[in-house]
Design a protein around this motif. Structure first.
Motif, short mmCIF file in Angstrom:
data_model
loop_
_atom_site.label_atom_id
_atom_site.label_comp_id
_atom_site.label_asym_id
_atom_site.label_seq_id
_atom_site.Cartn_x
_atom_site.Cartn_y
_atom_site.Cartn_z
N VAL A 220 39.40 34.81 35.77
CA VAL A 220 40.43 34.55 34.77
C VAL A 220 40.86 35.85 34.11
CG1 VAL A 220 40.98 33.32 32.63
CG2 VAL A 220 39.52 32.24 34.36
N THR A 221 42.17 36.10 34.14
CA THR A 221 42.74 37.25 33.43
C THR A 221 43.54 36.72 32.23
OG1 THR A 221 44.74 37.18 34.80
CG2 THR A 221 42.96 38.62 35.54
N GLY A 222 43.85 37.61 31.32
CA GLY A 222 44.72 37.26 30.20
C GLY A 222 44.05 36.62 29.00
N MET A 223 42.71 36.67 28.95
CA MET A 223 42.03 36.09 27.79
C MET A 223 42.44 36.81 26.50
SD MET A 223 40.15 33.56 28.85
CE MET A 223 38.78 33.21 27.78
N SER A 224 42.66 38.11 26.58
CA SER A 224 43.01 38.89 25.38
C SER A 224 44.41 38.57 24.87
CB SER A 224 42.89 40.39 25.68
OG SER A 224 43.87 40.78 26.64
N THR A 225 45.27 38.04 25.73
CA THR A 225 46.65 37.76 25.33
C THR A 225 46.84 36.33 24.83
OG1 THR A 225 47.37 36.96 27.51
CG2 THR A 225 47.44 39.34 27.15
N GLY A 226 45.80 35.51 25.03
CA GLY A 226 45.93 34.10 24.66
C GLY A 226 46.58 33.26 25.73
N HIS A 227 46.85 33.86 26.90
CA HIS A 227 47.47 33.13 28.02
C HIS A 227 46.63 33.33 29.28
CE1 HIS A 227 51.00 32.22 25.63
NE2 HIS A 227 51.06 33.48 25.28
N PRO A 228 45.42 32.73 29.31
CA PRO A 228 44.54 32.95 30.47
C PRO A 228 45.08 32.33 31.76
CG PRO A 228 43.62 31.30 28.99
CD PRO A 228 44.82 31.86 28.30
N ARG A 238 41.48 42.80 39.31
CA ARG A 238 40.45 43.75 38.83
C ARG A 238 41.07 44.81 37.92
NH1 ARG A 238 37.97 42.74 44.01
NH2 ARG A 238 39.27 44.33 45.01
N GLU A 239 42.26 45.28 38.30
CA GLU A 239 42.96 46.28 37.49
C GLU A 239 43.37 45.67 36.14
OE1 GLU A 239 45.02 49.86 36.38
OE2 GLU A 239 43.31 49.35 37.66
N TYR A 240 43.82 44.44 36.16
CA TYR A 240 44.22 43.76 34.93
C TYR A 240 43.02 43.64 33.98
CZ TYR A 240 46.85 40.35 32.08
OH TYR A 240 47.52 39.72 31.07
N LEU A 241 41.87 43.22 34.52
CA LEU A 241 40.68 43.06 33.70
C LEU A 241 40.19 44.41 33.15
CD1 LEU A 241 38.76 40.37 35.78
CD2 LEU A 241 39.76 40.06 33.51
N ARG A 242 40.35 45.46 33.95
CA ARG A 242 39.96 46.81 33.48
C ARG A 242 40.83 47.21 32.30
NH1 ARG A 242 41.54 51.86 33.64
NH2 ARG A 242 43.40 51.42 34.90
N LEU A 243 42.14 46.98 32.41
CA LEU A 243 43.06 47.33 31.32
C LEU A 243 42.77 46.49 30.07
CD1 LEU A 243 46.43 47.68 33.31
CD2 LEU A 243 45.15 49.52 32.19
N HIS A 255 53.67 44.33 32.50
CA HIS A 255 54.29 45.22 33.49
C HIS A 255 53.50 45.18 34.81
CE1 HIS A 255 56.56 48.58 35.12
NE2 HIS A 255 55.43 49.17 35.44
N LEU A 256 52.18 45.10 34.70
CA LEU A 256 51.33 45.06 35.89
C LEU A 256 51.57 43.80 36.71
CD1 LEU A 256 48.88 46.28 37.49
CD2 LEU A 256 47.41 44.91 35.99
N ASN A 272 48.26 43.19 45.63
CA ASN A 272 48.90 43.38 44.33
C ASN A 272 49.56 42.12 43.79
OD1 ASN A 272 48.42 46.30 44.20
ND2 ASN A 272 49.80 46.37 45.94
N GLY A 273 49.53 41.04 44.57
CA GLY A 273 50.11 39.78 44.11
C GLY A 273 49.11 38.96 43.32
N THR A 274 49.63 37.98 42.57
CA THR A 274 48.76 37.05 41.84
C THR A 274 48.50 35.83 42.70
OG1 THR A 274 49.61 37.77 39.69
CG2 THR A 274 48.51 35.64 39.76
N LEU A 275 47.26 35.65 43.11
CA LEU A 275 46.89 34.55 44.01
C LEU A 275 46.36 33.38 43.19
CD1 LEU A 275 44.97 36.79 46.57
CD2 LEU A 275 47.25 35.83 46.90
N MET A 276 47.27 32.70 42.50
CA MET A 276 46.84 31.59 41.64
C MET A 276 46.16 30.51 42.49
SD MET A 276 49.80 31.05 38.81
CE MET A 276 50.32 32.41 37.72
#
Length: 306
Positions: A220-228, A238-243, A255-256, A272-276
């Motif tokens: 899960v990405t986006g926990m910090s933005t409130g939109h997981p 992995r890059e998203y979670l690092r940022l 942007h990512l 580089n795509g989002t594999l939902m």
């Protein structure tokens, strides 16, 4: 199999296809409806006229009921709602907001409104504003998620409202279907399993990622933005979670991911795509037609439910 949902929607099987952005277009929606469930066209952020084209193309492929998913936070939601009415669609699922502002027009036109909810409070609010049913979606699902699991959420929503409840999140076979009914649901909504349907336009690279996925391959990405968002782990996630860990702002994170779902679905970019995809991806082992999937699920569920 008859439930309040099959009666409400005029379908044979209590199986609804999720309104997945880029994935839920006319080929998939028509195939699910033709097989006896309810196919959904995902409007996402598409212009209203594109949604109109998708509806008309789906109607050329099936005369069975078809629904449209409207993302209410999108600026073009009012235009999409108008198209739904003009094209005679009779079922709408909604996400990311409250459909109250459209409810009067929908009701007058005989449109059944089914919001997707992630909490009992939201389910009750939707019932009060006139929803015909709700989709109680657990955190196991792919894409944008809430925090409660399907096993915990569904029975509490069932107890909290009088309208029928559709279970979603972590359901991909007859066992999941039967479990949902044991929890009080009267239908299920599936997304991830339909991504790999033969009728799905999703790129073969994306489908392969789901078919080869193991139980722990989503994150899960986006926990910090409130939109997981739940997706299959790759270089982009992995890059998203690092940022996120480094405290990156919303603008940098957005942007990512800009256009990353389209990259995965249309171009097959699995790096580089989002594999939902939901946690159920580990159970999905083959590409089948929608009819084969749904017949298999219903046969397995019938044995379990007696």
């Amino acid at each position: 199999m008859k439930t309040r949902i099959t009666e409400l929607l005029g379908i044979d099987y209590p199986i609804i296809q999720g309104g997945m952005a880029w994935v839920a277009e006319h080929h998939l929606a028509a195939a699910v409806s033709e097989a006896g469930g309810l196919g959904i066209i995902g409007a996402a952020s598409a212009p209203a006229e594109i949604v109109r084209e998708e509806i008309r193309k789906a109607k050329e492929l099936t005369d069975k009921p078809i629904g449209v998913n409207i993302m209410l936070m999108n600026p073009n939601a009012p235009e999409v709602a108008r198209v739904v009415l003009e094209e005679g669609i009779k079922v709408v699922t909604t996400g990311a907001g409250n459909p109250a502002r459209f409810m009067k027009d929908f009701k007058e036109a005989g449109v059944k409104v089914i919001p997707v909810v992630a909490s009992v409070a939201m389910a009750k609010m939707m019932e009060r504003c006139g929803a015909d049913a709700v989709v109680a979606e657990g955190t196991e699902s792919g894409g944008h998620i809430g925090s409660a699991t399907t096993m915990c959420l569904v029975p509490q929503v069932v107890d909290g409202v009088q309208i029928p409840v559709i279970a979603a999140g972590g359901i991909g076979d007859g066992r999941g279907f039967a479990a949902a009914f044991m929890l009080g649901a009267e239908a299920v909504q599936m997304g991830t399993r339909f991504v790999v349907a033969k009728e799905s336009i999703v790129h073969k690279n994306y489908k392969e990622k789901i078919i080869k996925a193991k139980d722990i391959d989503s994150e899960v990405t986006g926990m910090s933005t409130g939109h997981p968002v739940r997706q299959i782990r790759n270089q982009m996630s992995r890059e998203y979670l690092r940022l996120e860990k480094e405290g990156a702002g919303l603008e940098e994170l957005e942007h990512l991911t800009l256009g990353s779902l389209r990259k995965a679905v249309m171009d097959g970019d699995v790096v580089n795509g989002t594999l939902m995809a939901g946690q159920i991806a580990g159970l999905v082992k083959k590409e089948q037609t929608c009819k084969e999937m749904m017949d298999e699920i219903m046969q397995e569920a019938a044995l379990l439910l007696g």
